[in-house]
Design a protein around this motif. Structure first.
Motif: not given
Length: 225
Positions: A162-179
């Protein structure tokens, strides 16, 4: 792919995912609709403008006999895990919390090439083997098997790239939560014995947003899907 700002990874995060992932889903469009095959890939960052994912599949798998439109997508995944609201200290304060699912994924788009060449395929198999045998105390090598046997195995597979043309990525890791809630998620994952929970706990810990004087992302409400 829907990617809220707080779940958007850096380019380096994506490169690490492509380097270290295991198997991924190759998806193509055929006359009969979508077709998918789970395959191990090796990421080659130096191939083409944006790198390539190289792999192989069984010769009897018709997916490699491509239609004129050779666009394809590979779905690469990292760890994923269910997150219960009982891990959030904020739940005890107001109970306005719901479950969610944390995950790491990338949709890698590109043009699919077929390599029906024994030398190319053997090189790919060796690279794939070396990648996954590297941590073994006594790593297996292609050269451990008899040459005629390996040659027969190679004739039964076809190389793909697969010769890459673009990458869409998502790291959903609780970054929207309080410490405090993030600490609760990490602690909860480490005490629950469900497959990839330790790997997910490591990922949540590693991607904690920096706040206050450190800069970085602000705390945001909502699960962000």
């Amino acid at each position: 792919m829907y990617v809220p700002r707080h779940f958007a990874p850096t380019d380096e995060n994506v490169r690490r995912l492509l380097h270290h992932h295991g198997a991924a889903d190759l998806i193509t469009v055929t006359e009969d609709g979508l077709q998918a095959t789970l395959l191990p890939f090796v990421y080659d960052p130096g191939a083409g403008a944006h790198g390539s994912l190289i792999g192989h599949m069984a010769r009897n798998n018709e997916q490699w006999t491509l239609p004129p439109d050779r666009r394809a997508m590979v779905i690469v995944r990292g760890p994923d895990a269910y997150v219960t609201p009982t891990w959030y200290p904020s739940k005890a304060e107001h109970h306005r919390q719901v479950p969610t699912w944390n995950y790491i994924t990338a949709h890698v788009h590109g043009n699919l090439l077929v390599h029906d060449d024994p030398e190319w395929v053997e090189d790919q198999v060796r690279r794939l083997t070396d990648k996954h045998e590297a941590a073994a105390a006594t790593p297996w090598s292609v050269d451990d098997a008899p040459v005629p046997y390996i040659q027969g195995q190679l004739r039964a597979i076809v190389g793909i790239e697969l010769s890459i043309t673009r990458v869409e990525a998502k790291f959903k890791l609780s970054q929207n939560r309080s410490p405090a809630d993030i600490r609760g998620v990490v602690d909860g994952l480490r005490t629950r014995d469900q497959g990839q929970d330790d790997a997910m706990a490591d990922a949540v810990q590693a991607h904690r947003p920096r706040r206050g004087g450190e800069g970085g992302l602000p705390v945001q409400d909502g699960s962000g899907g």
